[in-house]
Scaffold this active site. Structure first.
Site, PDB file in Angstrom:
ATOM      1  N   TYR A  91      12.266 -35.305 -17.679  1.00 43.69           N
ATOM      2  CA  TYR A  91      10.799 -35.305 -17.719  1.00 43.69           C
ATOM      3  C   TYR A  91      10.231 -35.461 -16.315  1.00 43.69           C
ATOM      4  O   TYR A  91      10.911 -35.905 -15.380  1.00 43.69           O
ATOM      5  CB  TYR A  91      10.263 -36.417 -18.623  1.00 43.69           C
ATOM      6  CG  TYR A  91      10.501 -37.828 -18.115  1.00 43.69           C
ATOM      7  CD1 TYR A  91       9.602 -38.446 -17.243  1.00 43.69           C
ATOM      8  CD2 TYR A  91      11.614 -38.551 -18.520  1.00 43.69           C
ATOM      9  CE1 TYR A  91       9.827 -39.738 -16.788  1.00 43.69           C
ATOM     10  CE2 TYR A  91      11.842 -39.844 -18.072  1.00 43.69           C
ATOM     11  CZ  TYR A  91      10.944 -40.432 -17.204  1.00 43.69           C
ATOM     12  OH  TYR A  91      11.157 -41.713 -16.736  1.00 43.69           O
ATOM     13  N   ARG A 100       2.109 -48.760 -13.841  1.00 47.19           N
ATOM     14  CA  ARG A 100       2.251 -49.609 -12.657  1.00 47.19           C
ATOM     15  C   ARG A 100       1.561 -50.938 -12.925  1.00 47.19           C
ATOM     16  O   ARG A 100       0.321 -51.011 -12.912  1.00 47.19           O
ATOM     17  CB  ARG A 100       1.644 -48.903 -11.443  1.00 47.19           C
ATOM     18  CG  ARG A 100       2.398 -47.653 -11.042  1.00 47.19           C
ATOM     19  CD  ARG A 100       1.540 -46.655 -10.308  1.00 47.19           C
ATOM     20  NE  ARG A 100       0.580 -46.005 -11.217  1.00 47.19           N
ATOM     21  CZ  ARG A 100      -0.009 -44.842 -10.985  1.00 47.19           C
ATOM     22  NH1 ARG A 100       0.279 -44.162  -9.899  1.00 47.19           N
ATOM     23  NH2 ARG A 100      -0.874 -44.344 -11.850  1.00 47.19           N
ATOM     24  N   GLY A 116      -8.505  -7.314   4.301  1.00 47.52           N
ATOM     25  CA  GLY A 116      -9.373  -7.512   5.450  1.00 47.52           C
ATOM     26  C   GLY A 116      -8.740  -8.228   6.622  1.00 47.52           C
ATOM     27  O   GLY A 116      -9.390  -8.426   7.648  1.00 47.52           O
ATOM     28  N   ARG A 129      -3.363  -1.486  -6.237  1.00 46.60           N
ATOM     29  CA  ARG A 129      -2.537  -2.688  -6.114  1.00 46.60           C
ATOM     30  C   ARG A 129      -2.846  -3.571  -7.308  1.00 46.60           C
ATOM     31  O   ARG A 129      -3.884  -3.398  -7.965  1.00 46.60           O
ATOM     32  CB  ARG A 129      -2.822  -3.439  -4.819  1.00 46.60           C
ATOM     33  CG  ARG A 129      -4.273  -3.878  -4.658  1.00 46.60           C
ATOM     34  CD  ARG A 129      -4.564  -4.349  -3.258  1.00 46.60           C
ATOM     35  NE  ARG A 129      -5.992  -4.581  -3.065  1.00 46.60           N
ATOM     36  CZ  ARG A 129      -6.591  -4.601  -1.878  1.00 46.60           C
ATOM     37  NH1 ARG A 129      -5.897  -4.390  -0.790  1.00 46.60           N
ATOM     38  NH2 ARG A 129      -7.883  -4.827  -1.784  1.00 46.60           N
ATOM     39  N   ARG A 140      -3.827   2.928   8.504  1.00 49.07           N
ATOM     40  CA  ARG A 140      -4.142   1.673   7.817  1.00 49.07           C
ATOM     41  C   ARG A 140      -2.919   0.765   7.752  1.00 49.07           C
ATOM     42  O   ARG A 140      -1.784   1.227   7.659  1.00 49.07           O
ATOM     43  CB  ARG A 140      -4.615   1.937   6.382  1.00 49.07           C
ATOM     44  CG  ARG A 140      -5.836   2.820   6.239  1.00 49.07           C
ATOM     45  CD  ARG A 140      -6.098   3.129   4.766  1.00 49.07           C
ATOM     46  NE  ARG A 140      -7.186   4.070   4.566  1.00 49.07           N
ATOM     47  CZ  ARG A 140      -8.445   3.706   4.315  1.00 49.07           C
ATOM     48  NH1 ARG A 140      -8.755   2.421   4.236  1.00 49.07           N
ATOM     49  NH2 ARG A 140      -9.374   4.617   4.132  1.00 49.07           N
ATOM     50  N   CYS A 194       8.318 -39.461 -11.091  1.00 48.47           N
ATOM     51  CA  CYS A 194       6.965 -39.949 -11.367  1.00 48.47           C
ATOM     52  C   CYS A 194       6.109 -40.075 -10.118  1.00 48.47           C
ATOM     53  O   CYS A 194       5.072 -40.730 -10.144  1.00 48.47           O
ATOM     54  CB  CYS A 194       7.025 -41.303 -12.088  1.00 48.47           C
ATOM     55  SG  CYS A 194       7.919 -42.569 -11.173  1.00 48.47           S
ATOM     56  N   HIS A 216     -15.717  -8.198   0.595  1.00 47.42           N
ATOM     57  CA  HIS A 216     -14.764  -9.081   1.273  1.00 47.42           C
ATOM     58  C   HIS A 216     -14.949 -10.518   0.817  1.00 47.42           C
ATOM     59  O   HIS A 216     -13.986 -11.222   0.498  1.00 47.42           O
ATOM     60  CB  HIS A 216     -14.963  -8.979   2.792  1.00 47.42           C
ATOM     61  CG  HIS A 216     -14.070  -9.889   3.573  1.00 47.42           C
ATOM     62  ND1 HIS A 216     -14.428 -11.175   3.893  1.00 47.42           N
ATOM     63  CD2 HIS A 216     -12.825  -9.716   4.057  1.00 47.42           C
ATOM     64  CE1 HIS A 216     -13.447 -11.741   4.566  1.00 47.42           C
ATOM     65  NE2 HIS A 216     -12.469 -10.878   4.681  1.00 47.42           N
ATOM     66  N   LYS A 229       0.824  -1.203   0.000  1.00 48.32           N
ATOM     67  CA  LYS A 229       0.000   0.000   0.000  1.00 48.32           C
ATOM     68  C   LYS A 229       0.863   1.260   0.000  1.00 48.32           C
ATOM     69  O   LYS A 229       0.668   2.175  -0.793  1.00 48.32           O
ATOM     70  CB  LYS A 229      -0.925  -0.001   1.210  1.00 48.32           C
ATOM     71  CG  LYS A 229      -1.874   1.192   1.284  1.00 48.32           C
ATOM     72  CD  LYS A 229      -2.822   1.046   2.468  1.00 48.32           C
ATOM     73  CE  LYS A 229      -3.725  -0.156   2.291  1.00 48.32           C
ATOM     74  NZ  LYS A 229      -4.648  -0.345   3.415  1.00 48.32           N
ATOM     75  N   ARG A 233       6.755 -50.263 -15.206  1.00 47.64           N
ATOM     76  CA  ARG A 233       7.412 -50.680 -13.962  1.00 47.64           C
ATOM     77  C   ARG A 233       6.948 -52.079 -13.603  1.00 47.64           C
ATOM     78  O   ARG A 233       5.740 -52.355 -13.554  1.00 47.64           O
ATOM     79  CB  ARG A 233       7.071 -49.718 -12.830  1.00 47.64           C
ATOM     80  CG  ARG A 233       7.820 -50.028 -11.533  1.00 47.64           C
ATOM     81  CD  ARG A 233       7.415 -49.091 -10.417  1.00 47.64           C
ATOM     82  NE  ARG A 233       6.058 -49.334  -9.946  1.00 47.64           N
ATOM     83  CZ  ARG A 233       5.430 -48.583  -9.044  1.00 47.64           C
ATOM     84  NH1 ARG A 233       6.033 -47.520  -8.539  1.00 47.64           N
ATOM     85  NH2 ARG A 233       4.200 -48.879  -8.663  1.00 47.64           N
ATOM     86  N   MET A 247      -5.964  -7.349   8.443  1.00 42.79           N
ATOM     87  CA  MET A 247      -5.413  -6.518   9.511  1.00 42.79           C
ATOM     88  C   MET A 247      -6.309  -5.295   9.717  1.00 42.79           C
ATOM     89  O   MET A 247      -7.446  -5.287   9.271  1.00 42.79           O
ATOM     90  CB  MET A 247      -3.961  -6.175   9.198  1.00 42.79           C
ATOM     91  CG  MET A 247      -3.054  -7.404   9.265  1.00 42.79           C
ATOM     92  SD  MET A 247      -1.345  -7.057   8.857  1.00 42.79           S
ATOM     93  CE  MET A 247      -1.455  -6.650   7.120  1.00 42.79           C
ATOM     94  N   THR A 288       9.040 -40.437  -5.925  1.00 39.14           N
ATOM     95  CA  THR A 288       9.125 -39.554  -4.761  1.00 39.14           C
ATOM     96  C   THR A 288       8.158 -39.925  -3.646  1.00 39.14           C
ATOM     97  O   THR A 288       8.367 -39.540  -2.500  1.00 39.14           O
ATOM     98  CB  THR A 288       8.880 -38.088  -5.182  1.00 39.14           C
ATOM     99  OG1 THR A 288       7.627 -37.990  -5.863  1.00 39.14           O
ATOM    100  CG2 THR A 288       9.992 -37.614  -6.094  1.00 39.14           C
ATOM    101  N   SER A 319      14.205 -43.077 -12.673  1.00 41.82           N
ATOM    102  CA  SER A 319      12.969 -42.357 -12.415  1.00 41.82           C
ATOM    103  C   SER A 319      12.798 -42.272 -10.903  1.00 41.82           C
ATOM    104  O   SER A 319      12.844 -43.297 -10.223  1.00 41.82           O
ATOM    105  CB  SER A 319      11.762 -43.049 -13.046  1.00 41.82           C
ATOM    106  OG  SER A 319      10.581 -42.311 -12.793  1.00 41.82           O
TER     107      SER A 319
END
Length: 906
Positions: A875, A582, A101, A335, A92, A855, A451, A23, A634, A103, A790, A787
């Site tokens: 990839y 899979r 809205g 803004r 403000r 993957c 709001h 602001k 796989r 604060m 994860t 591969s």
């Protein structure tokens, strides 16, 4: 380092957001541009941080504020808290990132009993008392901590006494009565009254705004938006201008383009004889900018000119707050405006078309989270659907749920697993938790700048505002529509945030406009795509930006798929192959018994033959759909217990038969003995992956033969199959050598038996154990590609199960802030990510041409993809619905890695 504690508007500029907040920096920028900004100054985020650390204003700050006030008095020709036309100020909040809205604000600071008595002699008494009423209410809530519910109750009591329904209807006597009632309540609640020293009002208001940075609702908002809690908020102190000073005054909020649809016409709300808080609260029905033009043509024309100036200067959608005082326009804030996901893509594409931004900047101005929301469902509205009410389409989407009337119930019902729709007269910052917990929000009051609308758009919640005639009775747990329909807690409604219509009951849904155009095979070549004109406009914008993302990407996007239908949808969405098929997913359901029979030795040969027959069919479908593209298969990697019967259940069956004196079959006893023998203490770390294939190599044989056979058939038919084989859960190179030898032996034998000239499929390894990552240099001597799985790499690194994310301690960790994000959703760069970087470096050191992919679930997560791009992967592979999201993010990551500037669109 000596960091400024206070900066006048005239001495700042747009690039100082870290110090001045959004602001303050934008007020300074508009002052530099010559826009009609009331004069003022900004207390910096550094001052806030010191205040929060020490518990008091920093030494020297008060002196700087007094000097800045003196300069403000000189520039305005008015004295702070003195005279019959005194200088009054607003106080403000203004953090670096917009937190609408969340604060606090205090208006009309400096007004006292003595000043009111002087001012009413020269100015409209109703205007003066309305200002005093606002100061008392805001000071009580913000500085003294009086609950909003108490303030609302006092106001409601006075309105009832005066026989009116809104504060705007009170006359001078009514406003005086309201001020007196509020002050009595302040003293009764806190023991304190409004200070009659203007300086005390100002400093205590500054302290309260600083403190509001750590309010509960601000913390919830920051946590949801990923905003650091260390930034602090700046505080702007500005000369008051008054939209409530007479018939030629008013306040409004406008956008340089429509924030819900992206249409290139200015959109906004204007409220005559009101202040800005009245506009955003939704407490009164607003007028459009067109109506404003009829009332204040000069101010309207000037406003449009300033909006155009700001959009061209910021090169983005601008959100502008303004006040008209006695026909004179003042711009109070600007803004970069929040927008719906659909509008984000339309605006980015349009601005690129107009030459306002580059194609690169258009790409980085949108994100995967926004695109995910556009992939959500919309309603199939049947002819007999009954509309209950219609309002403004504040945030597009479709939400079906049970009605609740307060945020606390919304949170509780959501925690119990229910979908809820929050229905309110209007929302405030206190409703944040309830909005987050709801699938949709409906309010009786408010416009596109209210709001509810702003917060819902920012969080991707469906929202309808400004429902005319809707009367909400929270205490009674019901609402009555303009047509007389009574809605009670628990009633199911369907909220269409695209049209602004709320329907009775639960409507069927259909894929959203982007999903229908990007994920449907039949429409893949249609330049317009399905849906209405608005849908087509959004789809065209998404396609344009995705096309540029593809051009800029350095990482390909593949898909995880086990069926031809999944593969076809993913290829239509832009997938460049299958990164993970899979095989165990092909054997679940009714086929599960085949694996069980092999493991338990019951009709194993017949089971293997049937398994191979089914695998040939499935692999043929995948390879055909992905003709010319890689398909990574796989080998079996399930926890063994997924394919075995429950030993306790079998034991009970045997006991019941024996207890009844009935014979127990040899098959039943064999199954019980075998399941007990193979049962594991921790099935996630036991006999699975390469270990299962070592113990039961016939399962390798079946799938390798099936894959080679399917590839041969397609090759013979003129296709271009590109199968690859991945070995799971490897921890040591010796395991991989053994498995690869078996795979190659079977593949060669199958090729010879078929009389084919196809090469042996490449053999790679899934990195899903920490040891595999650390031994990547050894594995790369054998593997032709890596591969990263994860999901399991996260499990084995963190020592926790994915199930904990839903039912265990992880949910507590997240809610208590022990962990900032779910590591199974967003990649953990410090632990899991470091293992990936080690594996990449060591693997490519051994084999420079080693192909690398990811993957797991995080491979489709917008917040994780940039990490994979930075690691140098070839990839990422994700579920079919997330392919467009991944395409967008790999392109964005490539552009951002080059340092392309990005305007803040948070």
């Amino acid at each position: 380092m000596n960091v400024s504690l206070l900066v006048p508007f005239a001495h700042g500029e747009r690039g100082m957001t870290d110090l001045l907040g959004g602001k303050g920096a934008n007020l300074a920028e508009m002052t530099r541009l010559g826009l009609p900004v009331p004069p003022g100054f900004t207390l910096t985020t550094e001052a806030c941080r010191r205040y929060l650390k020490d518990g008091h204003r920093p030494p020297g700050l008060d002196d700087q504020v007094r000097k800045a006030l003196t300069d403000l008095e000189r520039s305005t020709g008015r004295a702070f808290g003195e005279g019959d036309r005194p200088l009054l100020v607003s106080v403000r909040s203004g953090a670096k990132f917009s937190m609408p809205g969340m604060m606090e604000t205090v208006l009309d600071v400096g007004l006292t009993d003595a000043l009111v008595e002087r001012m009413v002699l020269r100015q409209d008494p109703r205007f003066v008392w309305d200002c005093y009423r606002r100061l008392v209410e805001m000071y009580g809530r913000t500085v003294l901590g009086v609950p909003s519910t108490s303030i609302d109750a006092v106001r409601a009591g006075v309105l009832a006494e005066q026989g009116v329904s809104a504060t705007a209807e009170l006359d001078v006597a009514g406003l005086r009565s309201l001020v007196a009632a509020h002050r009595r309540a302040l003293v009764a609640t806190t023991g304190l009254d409004l200070p009659q020293d203007p300086w005390e009002q100002l400093t205590s208001s500054i302290d309260a705004v600083f403190s509001s940075w750590n309010s509960i609702r601000a913390q919830v908002y920051r946590r949801h938006e990923g905003i650091s809690g260390d930034l602090g908020t700046a505080v702007t102190v500005m000369q008051m201008v008054y939209g409530n000073s007479g018939p030629h005054s008013g306040s409004g909020v406008c956008f340089s383009r429509n924030p819900a649809t992206g249409d290139p016409e200015p959109y906004g709300d204007y409220l005559p004889e009101a202040q800005g808080e009245d506009v955003v609260s939704g407490s009164q029905a607003t007028l459009s900018l067109a109506h404003m033009a009829g009332r204040e043509p000069g101010a309207h024309h000037e406003l449009l000119s300033h909006i155009s100036t700001l959009e061209k200067h910021y090169r983005d959608l601008c959100d502008v707050e303004f006040t008209v005082q006695d026909g004179t326009l003042y711009v109070l804030q600007t803004r970069v405006g929040k927008r719906s996901p659909a509008a984000a893509f339309v605006i980015a594409a349009d601005m690129a078309e107009e030459g306002l931004v580059s194609e690169d900047e258009a790409l980085v101005r949108v994100g995967g989270r926004q695109l995910e929301l556009l992939l959500h469902d919309t309603f199939e509205v049947p002819g007999g659907a009954r509309p209950l009410m219609t309002g403004l389409p504040a945030s597009p989407g479709a939400g079906v749920g049970s009605i609740v009337f307060d945020p606390h119930t919304a949170v509780a019902r959501r925690a119990a697993g229910d979908d809820v729709v929050l229905v309110r007269t209007e929302t405030s910052a206190e409703d944040l938790d309830g909005i987050l917990a709801s699938v949709a929000v409906v309010t009786a009051r408010g416009g596109l700048a209210s709001h509810a609308a702003v917060v819902a758009r920012g969080f991707g919640r469906t929202c309808v505002t400004g429902v005319a005639g809707l009367v909400v009775d929270e205490l009674a747990g019901q609402a009555v529509t303009a047509a007389g329909d009574v809605l009670r807690t628990g009633d199911v409604v369907s909220v269409d945030g695209t049209t602004g219509t709320v329907y009775a009951g639960s409507l069927a849904v259909r894929p959203g406009p982007v999903a229908g155009g990007l994920m449907t095979v039949e429409d893949a070549s249609d330049p317009e795509g399905p849906g209405n004109g608005a849908d087509q406009r959004v789809l065209a914008a998404v396609r344009r930006i995705l096309q540029h993302a593809d051009q800029r990407a350095t990482v390909k996007v593949r898909t995880n798929a086990e069926t031809a239908d999944e593969a076809a949808a993913a290829r239509a969405a832009g997938a460049t192959g299958i990164g993970l098929c899979r095989t165990e997913h092909m054997l679940l359901g009714s086929r599960r018994a085949l694996v069980e029979n092999v493991i338990l030795g019951i009709g194993a040969q017949d089971a293997l033959a049937r398994m191979e027959q089914l695998a040939v069919q499935e692999f043929t479908g995948l390879l055909r759909v992905m003709d010319g593209l890689p398909v990574v298969v796989r080998l079996l990697d399930p926890p063994l217990h997924e394919f075995l019967p429950d030993p306790e259940g079998l034991a009970v069956a045997v006991a019941l038969l024996e207890g009844a004196g009935k014979p127990v079959s040899d098959v039943l006893r064999t199954r019980l003995d075998a399941t007990r023998r193979w049962r594991e203490s921790n099935p996630m770390l036991g006999l699975r992956g390469v270990r299962l294939l070592t113990v039961h190599p016939e399962l390798v044989d079946v799938h390798v033969r099936a894959l080679v056979t399917a590839a041969h058939q397609l090759d013979a038919a003129g296709g271009n199959p590109r199968p690859e084989i991945m070995v799971p859960l490897v921890s040591d190179v010796a395991e991989l050598v053994s498995a690869r030898s078996r795979i190659v032996e079977v593949a060669v034998a199958t090729v010879l038996a078929l009389g084919s000239d196809l090469p042996t499929p490449p053999v790679g390894v899934m990195i899903e154990l920490p040891r595999a990552a650390l031994c990547a240099d050894d594995l790369a001597t054998v593997a032709e590609f890596f591969s990263f799985g994860t999901n399991d790499l996260t499990q084995t690194t963190w020592g926790m199960s994915r199930d904990d994310a839903e039912t265990g301690f992880l949910s507590t960790y997240l809610s208590d802030g022990i962990l900032p994000k779910d590591p199974f959703t967003t990649l953990d760069p410090r632990g899991v990510g470091e293992l990936i970087r080690i594996a990449v470096e060591r693997g490519r050191r051994t084999r420079p041409d080693l192909e690398l992919g990811a993957c797991g679930e995080q491979a489709g997560d917008p917040d994780s993809i940039a990490f994979f791009v930075d690691c140098g992967l070839d990839y990422v592979s994700c579920s079919p619905p997330r392919v467009p999201v991944a395409r967008l993010e790999v392109g964005r990551a490539a552009v951002l890695a080059e340092g392309t500037s990005l305007s803040d669109t948070r």
